[in-house]
Design a protein around this motif. Structure first.
Motif, PDB file in Angstrom:
ATOM      1  N   ALA A  72       0.827  -1.203   0.000  1.00  0.00           N
ATOM      2  CA  ALA A  72       0.000   0.000   0.000  1.00  0.00           C
ATOM      3  C   ALA A  72       0.863   1.255   0.000  1.00  0.00           C
ATOM      4  O   ALA A  72       0.470   2.285  -0.534  1.00  0.00           O
ATOM      5  N   ALA A  73       2.043   1.176   0.593  1.00  0.00           N
ATOM      6  CA  ALA A  73       2.919   2.344   0.621  1.00  0.00           C
ATOM      7  C   ALA A  73       3.488   2.637  -0.764  1.00  0.00           C
ATOM      8  O   ALA A  73       3.783   3.786  -1.085  1.00  0.00           O
ATOM      9  N   GLY A  74       3.636   1.620  -1.593  1.00  0.00           N
ATOM     10  CA  GLY A  74       4.183   1.823  -2.927  1.00  0.00           C
ATOM     11  C   GLY A  74       3.157   2.213  -3.964  1.00  0.00           C
ATOM     12  O   GLY A  74       3.504   2.656  -5.047  1.00  0.00           O
ATOM     13  N   SER A  75       1.872   2.072  -3.657  1.00  0.00           N
ATOM     14  CA  SER A  75       0.843   2.407  -4.633  1.00  0.00           C
ATOM     15  C   SER A  75       0.433   3.861  -4.490  1.00  0.00           C
ATOM     16  O   SER A  75       0.452   4.417  -3.393  1.00  0.00           O
ATOM     17  N   PRO A  76       0.084   4.515  -5.581  1.00  0.00           N
ATOM     18  CA  PRO A  76      -0.354   5.901  -5.499  1.00  0.00           C
ATOM     19  C   PRO A  76      -1.675   6.027  -4.743  1.00  0.00           C
ATOM     20  O   PRO A  76      -2.421   5.063  -4.604  1.00  0.00           O
ATOM     21  N   ILE A  77      -1.956   7.227  -4.254  1.00  0.00           N
ATOM     22  CA  ILE A  77      -3.153   7.447  -3.449  1.00  0.00           C
ATOM     23  C   ILE A  77      -4.408   7.195  -4.269  1.00  0.00           C
ATOM     24  O   ILE A  77      -5.303   6.474  -3.858  1.00  0.00           O
ATOM     25  N   ASN A  78      -4.501   7.774  -5.424  1.00  0.00           N
ATOM     26  CA  ASN A  78      -5.664   7.586  -6.304  1.00  0.00           C
ATOM     27  C   ASN A  78      -5.272   6.593  -7.394  1.00  0.00           C
ATOM     28  O   ASN A  78      -5.129   6.961  -8.550  1.00  0.00           O
ATOM     29  N   ASP A  79      -5.096   5.344  -7.022  1.00  0.00           N
ATOM     30  CA  ASP A  79      -4.504   4.381  -7.926  1.00  0.00           C
ATOM     31  C   ASP A  79      -5.357   4.026  -9.130  1.00  0.00           C
ATOM     32  O   ASP A  79      -4.860   3.925 -10.224  1.00  0.00           O
ATOM     33  N   ASN A  80      -6.652   3.833  -8.951  1.00  0.00           N
ATOM     34  CA  ASN A  80      -7.473   3.425 -10.075  1.00  0.00           C
ATOM     35  C   ASN A  80      -8.903   3.934  -9.867  1.00  0.00           C
ATOM     36  O   ASN A  80      -9.509   3.641  -8.851  1.00  0.00           O
ATOM     37  N   PRO A  81      -9.438   4.664 -10.843  1.00  0.00           N
ATOM     38  CA  PRO A  81     -10.799   5.187 -10.671  1.00  0.00           C
ATOM     39  C   PRO A  81     -11.858   4.087 -10.610  1.00  0.00           C
ATOM     40  O   PRO A  81     -12.897   4.264  -9.987  1.00  0.00           O
ATOM     41  N   TRP A  82     -11.609   2.927 -11.220  1.00  0.00           N
ATOM     42  CA  TRP A  82     -12.586   1.844 -11.159  1.00  0.00           C
ATOM     43  C   TRP A  82     -12.707   1.291  -9.753  1.00  0.00           C
ATOM     44  O   TRP A  82     -13.749   0.776  -9.364  1.00  0.00           O
ATOM     45  N   ARG A  83     -11.635   1.389  -8.978  1.00  0.00           N
ATOM     46  CA  ARG A  83     -11.705   0.936  -7.597  1.00  0.00           C
ATOM     47  C   ARG A  83     -12.671   1.804  -6.807  1.00  0.00           C
ATOM     48  O   ARG A  83     -13.467   1.310  -6.016  1.00  0.00           O
ATOM     49  N   TRP A  84     -12.601   3.107  -7.024  1.00  0.00           N
ATOM     50  CA  TRP A  84     -13.512   4.017  -6.335  1.00  0.00           C
ATOM     51  C   TRP A  84     -14.942   3.812  -6.827  1.00  0.00           C
ATOM     52  O   TRP A  84     -15.889   3.893  -6.036  1.00  0.00           O
ATOM     53  N   ALA A  85     -15.111   3.524  -8.107  1.00  0.00           N
ATOM     54  CA  ALA A  85     -16.458   3.223  -8.619  1.00  0.00           C
ATOM     55  C   ALA A  85     -16.983   1.945  -7.970  1.00  0.00           C
ATOM     56  O   ALA A  85     -18.174   1.844  -7.654  1.00  0.00           O
ATOM     57  N   GLY A  86     -16.105   0.975  -7.730  1.00  0.00           N
ATOM     58  CA  GLY A  86     -16.511  -0.244  -7.052  1.00  0.00           C
ATOM     59  C   GLY A  86     -16.954   0.023  -5.622  1.00  0.00           C
ATOM     60  O   GLY A  86     -17.924  -0.566  -5.142  1.00  0.00           O
ATOM     61  N   PHE A  87     -16.242   0.911  -4.930  1.00  0.00           N
ATOM     62  CA  PHE A  87     -16.653   1.266  -3.567  1.00  0.00           C
ATOM     63  C   PHE A  87     -18.024   1.938  -3.566  1.00  0.00           C
ATOM     64  O   PHE A  87     -18.839   1.702  -2.681  1.00  0.00           O
ATOM     65  N   ILE A  88     -18.281   2.755  -4.569  1.00  0.00           N
ATOM     66  CA  ILE A  88     -19.548   3.490  -4.619  1.00  0.00           C
ATOM     67  C   ILE A  88     -20.700   2.562  -5.013  1.00  0.00           C
ATOM     68  O   ILE A  88     -21.782   2.608  -4.423  1.00  0.00           O
ATOM     69  N   PHE A  89     -20.480   1.696  -6.012  1.00  0.00           N
ATOM     70  CA  PHE A  89     -21.561   0.874  -6.544  1.00  0.00           C
ATOM     71  C   PHE A  89     -21.759  -0.453  -5.811  1.00  0.00           C
ATOM     72  O   PHE A  89     -22.700  -1.178  -6.108  1.00  0.00           O
TER      73      PHE A  89
END
Length: 111
Positions: A54-71
């Motif tokens: 998690a420390a090596g990944s960017p903060i906003n790594d993938n917009p589909w991940r955020w869409a998954g959290f929302i949907f």
């Protein structure tokens, strides 16, 4: 027809080879070293102990991940409001609806 298939196959192979051959190439001007996310081997069983992915990944790594959290709640609501009642209805008339023993097993394993 066979010639067309060969031509398409050769064109696809050329596109894949050209794409793989030109990605992440360093030029003579670019001499800066960028270290990998983890210095440990992927097959090493202690990788997750000594590194933090998690420390090596960017903060906003993938917009589909955020869409998954929302949907995700929308999908859960769809499952409880539409899908499960349809399974129950189908289980009442198994021959008419095509409800099989496998469907019954899957439905029985739900929480």
């Amino acid at each position: 027809m066979r010639a067309t298939t060969w031509a398409i196959g050769i064109a696809m192979l050329a596109m894949v080879a050209a794409g793989c051959g030109t990605t992440h190439q360093q030029t003579a001007d670019d001499k800066e070293y960028t270290p990998p996310t983890s210095i440990y081997n992927v097959l090493d069983s202690t990788t997750l102990v000594y590194s933090d992915p998690a420390a090596g990944s960017p903060i906003n790594d993938n917009p589909w991940r955020w869409a998954g959290f929302i949907f995700h709640p929308v999908g859960q609501a769809f499952d409880y409001v539409i899908n499960r009642p349809l399974y129950t209805l189908a289980s009442w008339f198994p021959y008419l609806m095509g409800y099989t023993a496998e469907d019954n097993m899957v439905d029985a394993q739900r929480r």
